[in-house]
Design an enzyme around this catalytic site. Structure first.
Site, PDB file in Angstrom:
ATOM      1  N   GLY A  59      -8.874   5.319  -2.226  1.00 21.30           N
ATOM      2  CA  GLY A  59      -9.622   5.967  -3.275  1.00 21.30           C
ATOM      3  C   GLY A  59     -10.883   6.687  -2.433  1.00 21.30           C
ATOM      4  O   GLY A  59     -11.652   5.855  -1.864  1.00 21.30           O
ATOM      5  N   GLN A 205       0.292   3.673  -6.606  1.00 23.60           N
ATOM      6  CA  GLN A 205      -1.071   3.331  -6.925  1.00 23.60           C
ATOM      7  C   GLN A 205      -1.130   3.471  -8.603  1.00 23.60           C
ATOM      8  O   GLN A 205      -2.051   2.715  -9.185  1.00 23.60           O
ATOM      9  CB  GLN A 205      -2.179   4.513  -6.353  1.00 23.60           C
ATOM     10  CG  GLN A 205      -2.327   4.455  -5.081  1.00 23.60           C
ATOM     11  CD  GLN A 205      -1.582   5.268  -3.980  1.00 23.60           C
ATOM     12  OE1 GLN A 205      -0.516   5.529  -4.608  1.00 23.60           O
ATOM     13  NE2 GLN A 205      -2.074   5.454  -3.046  1.00 23.60           N
ATOM     14  N   ASP A 246      -9.908  13.835  -3.306  1.00 25.69           N
ATOM     15  CA  ASP A 246     -10.140  13.491  -1.970  1.00 25.69           C
ATOM     16  C   ASP A 246     -11.027  14.621  -1.124  1.00 25.69           C
ATOM     17  O   ASP A 246     -11.848  14.049  -0.324  1.00 25.69           O
ATOM     18  CB  ASP A 246      -8.868  12.930  -0.952  1.00 25.69           C
ATOM     19  CG  ASP A 246      -8.478  11.839  -1.620  1.00 25.69           C
ATOM     20  OD1 ASP A 246      -7.703  11.903  -2.446  1.00 25.69           O
ATOM     21  OD2 ASP A 246      -8.622  10.689  -0.695  1.00 25.69           O
TER      22      ASP A 246
END
Ligand code: MRU
Length: 355
Positions: A59, A205, A246
């Site tokens: 993350g 995830q 990201d």
């Protein structure tokens, strides 16, 4: 109730993936959740870089915070080895750390922030000043997430269903989460009635981490296979897709977990709104557009096997990009702690960052 990092405990905020405990970095091992909940403690920068590469911690914001604390450990060890040359010696550590994963810009952002501090420090033991800076990065991320939670939830009509992808919760950040922070805030104020979570192949995830967080919080949630997302939208079950990032390029193009792009395409087709939630530490004005964002390719095994058991035949090969790029024109809103940018453009992103 006040926490050790001086933030206030709020509802739906109990998990800390990254922590500084008894002068060491402590991470929840996210590779084995939800089956086992364990911590690993770190005392040196190389092990921290490997923890990032091997996804003990993952993350974008959580990786950045981990890197900041890792720099404290690097400085401690370099200073102990030689108080005169630690500042030169640590440069190799900073490079090794920054290269651990390529796509999440928060990693480089945090390393550069720590490097800038190192450059200006007076002679003497640097640990206290660097730890204070790492703690600031950590605490600021939580504050940003809470603000984004409020701003993002305000865009959603009362009682809506939402779909999220990957894990963007407390596990992926300093605490509370980005897109999952909006889910937390939206559930708390009645705007979100139900959260659908993509399982997020191949690393799961969504299934392993997002579902775990939502179950812990008691937020009504349903897990779907990634391939069920378009059909879910067709059924009218969700008003918004809410994802993290990201890296957000200067024009608003957004890199996020593989599968985000196809979800954005499906959302536009079904008239479902698409929201990206990320702190400004994820915005990279130095990257002109999505085509310039480096995309990590991960091992084939993650696709060829499931839970450690080979599922594809011997001889089969796989392509495993960990991220994709959602073009800005498929994004209805980018929510940051500095404010919301609707229908992002290069000019609007520049304005946000200058504010
Ligand atoms: O490979 P991961 O698990 O590090 O990828 C994480 C994501 O893509 C998240 O959506 C992103 O980092 C935002 S986390 C708040």
């Amino acid at each position: 109730m006040a926490r050790p990092d001086n933030t206030i405990e709020v509802p739906y905020d109990r998990i800390r993936a990254v922590d500084w405990v008894e002068n060491h970095l402590r991470l929840i091992d996210q590779r084995i959740l939800p089956g086992r909940y364990t911590h690993i403690t770190y005392d040196n920068v190389l092990d921290c870089a490997h923890a990032i590469r091997d996804m003990v911690v993952r993350g974008a914001p959580a990786i950045g915070i981990t890197a900041a604390y890792a720099v404290v450990l690097a400085a401690r060890n370099r200073y102990r080895a030689d108080p005169k040359s630690w500042r030169e010696a640590i440069q190799a550590d900073l490079k090794y750390l920054a290269d651990a994963r390529p796509t999440a810009v928060n990693l480089r952002w945090a390393v550069e922030r720590m490097r800038a501090l190192i450059t200006g420090l007076p002679d003497g033991n640097p640990e206290g000043a660097l730890l204070a800076e790492a703690r600031r990065i950590h605490a600021d991320d939580i504050v940003a997430n809470r603000r984004m939670g409020e701003l993002g939830a305000a865009l959603i009509a009362k009682g809506s269903g939402v779909l999220t992808h990957c894990n963007t919760g407390a596990l992926a950040t300093g605490g509370y989460g980005t897109a999952l922070g909006v889910a937390r805030a939206g559930y708390a104020n009645g705007r979100i009635a139900h959260v659908y979570a993509d399982e997020t192949r191949p690393w799961l995830q969504g299934a392993r981490l997002t579902a775990w967080e939502l179950v812990q919080e008691g937020i009504p949630a349903t897990l779907i296979a990634d391939s069920a997302a378009a059909y879910l939208m067709k059924q009218g079950k969700v008003a918004w897709v809410i994802v993290g990032a990201d890296r957000i390029a200067a024009n608003g193009d957004t890199a996020n977990k593989i599968g985000t792009y196809m979800t954005a395409v499906a959302a536009r087709h079904h008239d479902v709104k698409f929201m990206v939630v990320a702190p400004t530490s994820t915005v990279d004005l130095a990257t002109a557009d999505g085509s310039a964002i480096p995309i990590e390719t991960r091992p084939q095994d993650e696709v060829l096997s499931f839970g450690g058991t080979r599922t594809a035949p011997e001889g089969a090969r796989a392509w495993n990009p960990a991220f994709d790029i959602t073009p800005a024109d498929l994004i209805d809103a980018i929510v940051t702690e500095k404010g919301v940018v609707e229908h992002p453009t290069r000019e609007k992103m520049a304005g946000l960052m200058a504010a």
